[in-house]
Design a protein around this motif. Structure first.
Motif, PDB file in Angstrom:
ATOM      1  N   GLY A 114     -25.178  79.612  32.073  1.00 47.62           N
ATOM      2  CA  GLY A 114     -25.945  80.787  32.707  1.00 47.62           C
ATOM      3  C   GLY A 114     -26.354  80.736  33.936  1.00 47.62           C
ATOM      4  O   GLY A 114     -27.083  81.182  34.474  1.00 47.62           O
ATOM      5  N   THR A 115     -25.442  80.077  34.766  1.00 50.20           N
ATOM      6  CA  THR A 115     -25.769  79.762  36.267  1.00 50.20           C
ATOM      7  C   THR A 115     -24.779  80.302  37.242  1.00 50.20           C
ATOM      8  O   THR A 115     -24.726  79.962  38.288  1.00 50.20           O
ATOM      9  N   VAL A 116     -24.041  81.201  36.962  1.00 49.11           N
ATOM     10  CA  VAL A 116     -23.071  82.077  37.778  1.00 49.11           C
ATOM     11  C   VAL A 116     -24.110  83.051  38.535  1.00 49.11           C
ATOM     12  O   VAL A 116     -24.610  83.889  38.068  1.00 49.11           O
ATOM     13  N   ARG A 117     -23.983  82.879  39.994  1.00 51.32           N
ATOM     14  CA  ARG A 117     -24.906  83.649  40.716  1.00 51.32           C
ATOM     15  C   ARG A 117     -24.340  84.932  41.035  1.00 51.32           C
ATOM     16  O   ARG A 117     -23.120  85.218  40.930  1.00 51.32           O
ATOM     17  N   GLY A 142     -24.426  75.886  53.430  1.00 53.43           N
ATOM     18  CA  GLY A 142     -23.823  76.447  52.460  1.00 53.43           C
ATOM     19  C   GLY A 142     -24.229  78.041  52.621  1.00 53.43           C
ATOM     20  O   GLY A 142     -23.700  79.022  51.766  1.00 53.43           O
ATOM     21  N   THR A 143     -25.032  78.580  53.362  1.00 57.67           N
ATOM     22  CA  THR A 143     -25.696  80.129  53.261  1.00 57.67           C
ATOM     23  C   THR A 143     -25.383  80.558  54.769  1.00 57.67           C
ATOM     24  O   THR A 143     -25.367  79.748  55.654  1.00 57.67           O
ATOM     25  N   PRO A 144     -25.199  81.999  54.796  1.00 57.01           N
ATOM     26  CA  PRO A 144     -24.770  82.440  55.972  1.00 57.01           C
ATOM     27  C   PRO A 144     -26.109  82.517  57.100  1.00 57.01           C
ATOM     28  O   PRO A 144     -27.177  82.481  56.732  1.00 57.01           O
ATOM     29  N   VAL A 145     -25.587  82.425  58.357  1.00 63.07           N
ATOM     30  CA  VAL A 145     -26.744  82.611  59.298  1.00 63.07           C
ATOM     31  C   VAL A 145     -26.579  84.084  60.034  1.00 63.07           C
ATOM     32  O   VAL A 145     -25.528  84.311  60.261  1.00 63.07           O
ATOM     33  N   GLN A 199     -18.321  78.593  42.247  1.00 66.95           N
ATOM     34  CA  GLN A 199     -19.069  77.665  43.126  1.00 66.95           C
ATOM     35  C   GLN A 199     -19.763  76.441  42.648  1.00 66.95           C
ATOM     36  O   GLN A 199     -19.904  76.344  41.235  1.00 66.95           O
ATOM     37  N   THR A 200     -20.030  75.488  43.293  1.00 59.71           N
ATOM     38  CA  THR A 200     -20.715  74.184  42.988  1.00 59.71           C
ATOM     39  C   THR A 200     -21.942  74.664  42.040  1.00 59.71           C
ATOM     40  O   THR A 200     -22.866  75.422  42.452  1.00 59.71           O
ATOM     41  N   GLY A 201     -22.283  74.257  40.838  1.00 59.19           N
ATOM     42  CA  GLY A 201     -23.257  74.439  40.230  1.00 59.19           C
ATOM     43  C   GLY A 201     -23.094  75.619  39.225  1.00 59.19           C
ATOM     44  O   GLY A 201     -24.212  75.870  38.502  1.00 59.19           O
ATOM     45  N   GLU A 202     -22.204  76.242  39.653  1.00 52.81           N
ATOM     46  CA  GLU A 202     -21.900  77.594  38.856  1.00 52.81           C
ATOM     47  C   GLU A 202     -21.189  77.350  37.179  1.00 52.81           C
ATOM     48  O   GLU A 202     -20.312  76.447  37.325  1.00 52.81           O
ATOM     49  N   SER A 203     -21.729  77.820  36.210  1.00 55.90           N
ATOM     50  CA  SER A 203     -21.219  77.694  35.008  1.00 55.90           C
ATOM     51  C   SER A 203     -21.448  78.828  33.793  1.00 55.90           C
ATOM     52  O   SER A 203     -22.773  79.197  34.064  1.00 55.90           O
TER      53      SER A 203
END
Length: 722
Positions: free
Chosen positions: A428-431, A114-117, A420-424
């Motif tokens: 307070g979890t919006v990246r 899920g992260t760029p290379v 995205q997954t895990g964001e709310s």
């Protein structure tokens, strides 16, 4: 393998497959990979690659998934056959140590977990070509870092001209002069004789008595800016003798310089070292006596620690530039530093710095900008600082969006639309995504704009707080927050301030990258002409770090070229980077910017200074406006440098028109001009000719016959680019 990775833009690259291969050489081996313990771990995975031969540089190509900090970071250790060990830290997008360079821009080659290379190349100069390198050790915290190749390469490269200087005799410009240098316009003493500097109604700097204020200055770095008292008067006289009527004392807040008391925070210990502070005050007083003004910079490398009353002080110096923008206790410490150092009276003049007309302007910071460091620079900060920034981001969002549904409705039309997954928002979890402008295409435009607005709000509040402190201390001279840079989305934030500033070094050698080009013959290749777009309509313009550094073989072009360029464009300040009064113990150059160590530059400074300060070279008569509405700038946030019209690459255009950027809602009308009288610039063969009543000069190779000067240069210079 590197070519394969670069070609993988069309298809995802699974870094996990590369992590299954653990050898650099051998049948079927693609890469040497570090299997790190995870993004948040303090433990490093390490591998040692044998070299076993002498070499001037090592080049290795790699790919990595982005660790928590936002970009690959590694500890590089070179071991030599004689037992010497050299170690330094490298980060994505930064120079790799003092003697190495980052070759090229990181390329996104796919996704992993899920992260760029990303992939790019680093070239590490060994600095000891006659001593075999035993091994290169690479240690990283990244959960995946793969080395595709390791090569020995010629260094510093084919672009550098190497000349045998063993039979040359040394010529060294005396660091302290005992006699004045003939000048058409000697520096007037004392500084402040015309009153304080202010911004005139035409957007140009002037003194309180109406006299135009033009400054031809020099940066003095680190300990060189704090000379021994017995040398201070001679040094100040030397600065003025070479035609410099302004100094910028740069990096004096570096911990290694000695101005900051290392025992501060202990009972009875001051923030500033008294003996070093005394040298600073005495030197400024002697500069004033010799007619040299002061470009006051409040912070450059000031590093805060627990002794300054801040918590969790860890981090690279870059963090000390950014963290005060969102951590209140760090901002308070910065403001206290400003007042402690510059809210004083100079005991040798008896005048408060805020009241002293020697202080020509105040620059609040040097290269401090969240928007400029949006990406690896910001994300490389320690996690405690980033967590505090994340909390501010979520709080900012809650003030603008009611709930998660509102965010999803706003953040649309992109592959990574919505949350995205895990964001709310509720938790307070919006990246803070996208974490780097290089990944903008995958994210919704509104999300990018929101993050831009958030960073911009922090940046504006930070500079406003510093400017308020300056005014509270009594400073009334023009204030510049920091470099304007060339990005409109950064420069637009500086609009309330009356001064813009920029840096530019022609052909600055970074590692093995030196083009060895003539600026007169190749003005398009390194964006020299495009520096003009950094001037903003209605504001004064400063270029505070300009040079043609050693070892460019065309260094001699610099002084009169910049006097001409700045005069044509109607700028106010040219500051050279830099002057070092002493040599190193082995007699080598202190640094590549040292103009005193380059006689072909320093001996021209008095003439170039006189030409610029007196207005001997006329301003280009026309006006050309590069218009950016504030809303358009906001919509294009992070997309990179503005596209420039093709005509801005034509020397004839710069001979004819002063270039200004505007941020008005409605575009301004251009006023085309004809070439300035008595100025000729030919790109072939790279020739500058000045023919004014008080100035005649020719810079560059001789021509057959006499070039026509006046209206004539328009025709040959328009051949640029054809």
């Amino acid at each position: 393998m590197y070519l394969l990775a670069s070609a993988a833009l069309a298809a995802p690259l699974d870094l996990a497959l590369l992590l299954d291969t653990d050898r650099l050489d051998g049948a079927g081996a693609d890469a040497l990979c570090l299997k790190g313990p995870g993004r948040n771990s303090a433990t490093r995975a390490a591998v040692e690659i044998p070299v076993g031969r002498p070499t001037e540089a090592l080049t290795f190509r790699w790919a990595a998934d982005r660790p928590n900090a936002g970009g690959p970071a590694a500890q590089l250790t070179l071991t030599y056959a004689d037992g010497r060990v050299v170690s330094f830290r490298a980060e994505l997008g930064e120079a790799v140590g003092i003697t190495a360079s980052n070759e090229g821009i990181p390329v996104v080659v796919g996704m992993h977990d899920g992260t760029p290379v990303v992939a790019t190349e680093w070239s590490v100069a060994t600095g000891r070509p006659d001593v075999p390198v035993t091994s290169l050790r690479i240690a990283a915290r990244s959960s995946g870092l793969c080395i595709f190749s390791l090569d020995t390469v010629p260094y510093p490269g084919t672009g550098v001209q190497r000349t045998d200087t063993s039979t040359w005799y040394p010529y060294d410009v005396a660091p302290l002069l005992d006699a004045p240098i003939p000048q058409a316009a000697p520096v007037e003493a004392p500084a402040g004789r015309h009153g304080k500097v202010e911004l005139g109604p035409d957007g140009r700097l002037r003194f309180a008595d109406g006299t135009p204020a033009r400054f031809w200055g020099i940066d003095i770095y680190r300990a060189a800016a704090l000379p021994a008292k017995e040398d201070a008067d001679a040094f100040a006289a030397t600065i003025a003798a070479w035609g410099f009527n302004m100094v910028r004392l740069h990096h004096i807040d570096d911990p290694g310089v000695g101005l900051v008391n290392p025992r501060r925070g202990e009972p009875g210990q001051p923030t500033l070292d008294p003996a070093t502070l005394d040298r600073l005050d005495f030197f400024l007083a002697r500069l004033k006596a010799h007619g040299v003004y002061f470009f006051l910079e409040t912070a450059t490398l000031r590093q805060l620690t627990a002794a300054d009353g801040v918590g969790e002080p860890g981090g690279a110096p870059l963090g000390h530039k950014l963290v005060p923008m969102w951590r209140p206790e760090w901002l308070d410490a910065h403001l206290r530093w400003f007042e402690t150092l510059w809210g004083r009276t100079n005991p040798y003049t008896g005048v408060r710095f805020a009241d002293d007309p020697q202080v020509a302007l105040v620059e609040l910071t040097n290269e401090h900008s969240l928007l400029m460091f949006w990406g690896p620079g910001l994300e490389a900060l320690p996690s405690a600082h980033l967590q505090a920034l994340d909390a501010r981001w979520n709080s900012w969002l809650k003030q603008r969006y009611a709930d998660d549904a509102a965010l999803r409705a706003a953040w649309t039309d992109a592959p990574r639309a919505g949350l995205q997954t895990g964001e709310s928002l509720a938790t307070g979890t919006v990246r803070r995504d996208p974490q780097s402008p290089g990944f903008f295409p995958a994210w919704p435009t509104r999300r990018i704009e929101d993050l831009y607005d958030f960073y911009a709000s922090l940046e504006v509040a930070y500079f406003d707080a510093l400017a308020s402190k300056a005014r509270a201390l009594g400073f009334t001279v023009p204030i510049d927050p920091t470099l304007a840079y060339e990005q409109p989305e950064v420069a637009v934030l500086r609009q309330p301030y009356p001064l813009g500033d920029t840096h530019f070094e022609w052909d600055f050698a970074s590692g093995d990258r030196l083009r060895a080009e003539s600026a007169l013959a190749n003005p398009r290749s390194q964006q020299l002409l495009a520096q003009a777009v950094r001037a903003v309509e209605g504001k004064a313009m400063s270029i505070s770090e300009v040079n043609h550094p050693f070892p460019n073989p065309y260094m001699a072009e610099g002084p009169l070229l910049w006097a001409t360029y700045a005069s044509l464009q109607g700028w106010d300040i040219v500051l050279w980077n830099d002057y070092v009064p002493l040599r190193t113990s082995d007699g080598s150059l202190e640094d590549v910017f040292d103009v005193r160590g380059a006689p072909v530059k320093i001996v021209q400074m008095a003439s170039a200074s006189s030409a610029f300060r007196t207005g001997a070279i006329p301003e280009a008569p026309g006006r050309f406006y590069l218009n950016h509405s504030p809303e358009a700038v906001r919509r294009s946030a992070g997309t990179g440098r503005a596209e420039l019209p093709e005509l801005l690459s034509d020397v004839a255009f710069f001979l004819s028109n002063r270039i200004r950027t505007t941020f008005d809602p409605a575009p301004r009308a251009n006023k085309p001009g004809t070439p300035a009288t008595g100025v000729g610039w030919w790109s072939d063969p790279g020739l500058l000719v000045l023919d004014q009543p008080t100035l005649q000069a020719r810079v560059g190779p001789p021509l057959v016959g006499s070039p026509t000067v006046g209206a004539g240069p328009a025709a040959p210079s328009r051949q640029i680019g054809r």
